[in-house]
Scaffold this active site. Sequence first.
Site, PDB file in Angstrom:
ATOM      1  N   HIS A 129       0.730  -1.175  -0.023  1.00 64.77           N
ATOM      2  CA  HIS A 129       0.138   0.026   0.015  1.00 64.77           C
ATOM      3  C   HIS A 129       0.810   1.280   0.174  1.00 64.77           C
ATOM      4  CE1 HIS A 129      -3.913  -1.696   1.393  1.00 64.77           C
ATOM      5  NE2 HIS A 129      -3.540  -2.654   0.876  1.00 64.77           N
ATOM      6  N   GLU A 173       0.795   4.029   1.848  1.00 62.17           N
ATOM      7  CA  GLU A 173       0.986   4.449   3.168  1.00 62.17           C
ATOM      8  C   GLU A 173       2.311   3.503   3.738  1.00 62.17           C
ATOM      9  OE1 GLU A 173      -3.579   4.474   2.958  1.00 62.17           O
ATOM     10  OE2 GLU A 173      -1.737   3.557   1.975  1.00 62.17           O
ATOM     11  N   CYS A 179      -6.805   2.108   5.075  1.00 57.43           N
ATOM     12  CA  CYS A 179      -7.327   0.854   5.504  1.00 57.43           C
ATOM     13  C   CYS A 179      -6.989   0.410   6.806  1.00 57.43           C
ATOM     14  CB  CYS A 179      -7.111  -0.140   4.623  1.00 57.43           C
ATOM     15  SG  CYS A 179      -5.409  -0.743   4.620  1.00 57.43           S
ATOM     16  N   CYS A 233      -3.184   0.111   7.245  1.00 54.72           N
ATOM     17  CA  CYS A 233      -2.638   1.460   7.294  1.00 54.72           C
ATOM     18  C   CYS A 233      -2.684   2.144   8.537  1.00 54.72           C
ATOM     19  CB  CYS A 233      -2.921   2.071   6.057  1.00 54.72           C
ATOM     20  SG  CYS A 233      -2.259   0.929   4.466  1.00 54.72           S
TER      21      CYS A 233
END
Length: 162
Positions: A58, A60, A88, A91
Site C-alpha cells: 500500500h 502508506e 484501511c 495502514c
Amino acid sequence: MPDGKKACDEQFMRRALELAQQAAEEGEVPVGAVIVKDGEIIAEGRNRRESGKNALCHAELEAIGKACRVLGGWRLWQCELFVTLEPCPMCAGAVINARIPRVVFGAYDPKAGSCGSVVNLFNFPYNHKPEVSGGVLEKECAGLLTEFFKNLRKNKTPASNG
C-alpha cells in the site's frame, strides 16, 4: 483551519495525487502518499499491490517504510502523512505503530476506510491517537479513483463462449 495550513495541506496532497496518477499509469489502483517533516517531504509511496503481487504494498506502508529509513528509526512522531484515499485498517494500524501525529487524506473510503468511514481505529484505546483531516482535495482524489475503475471496466473484454 488557517489558510496557510490549508494551502500546505493541499500542496502535499497534490504531490500525493501525482504519485497516485503514476500508480494508475502502471495499472495500479491510484493511491499516493507522502510523509512530511518540518514542512518538507521526506518520503513518498504509491500503491504497488499488483506489480509487487503483495497485499502489503500500500502507498502508506511504502511511504512509512521509507520515512523510517530516512530518519533512522521507527518513531515518526514529528511527521505527517498525506494520502489520497482514507487509510484501511492495516495502514491505520501502521500509523498508530509509527506514532504519526497527523493524517490527512483526500477521498473517503466507504468500503475499507478506517479513519471514520467504516470505523475509526484512532478512537479505540490504543496508546496513540492521531489527528485526522479528511476530504482534502476530495473531488480530485475521488475523481482519479472513479476514472480508473471506469476505464478498468470499459477495457475488460467478455470471456469467449468458444
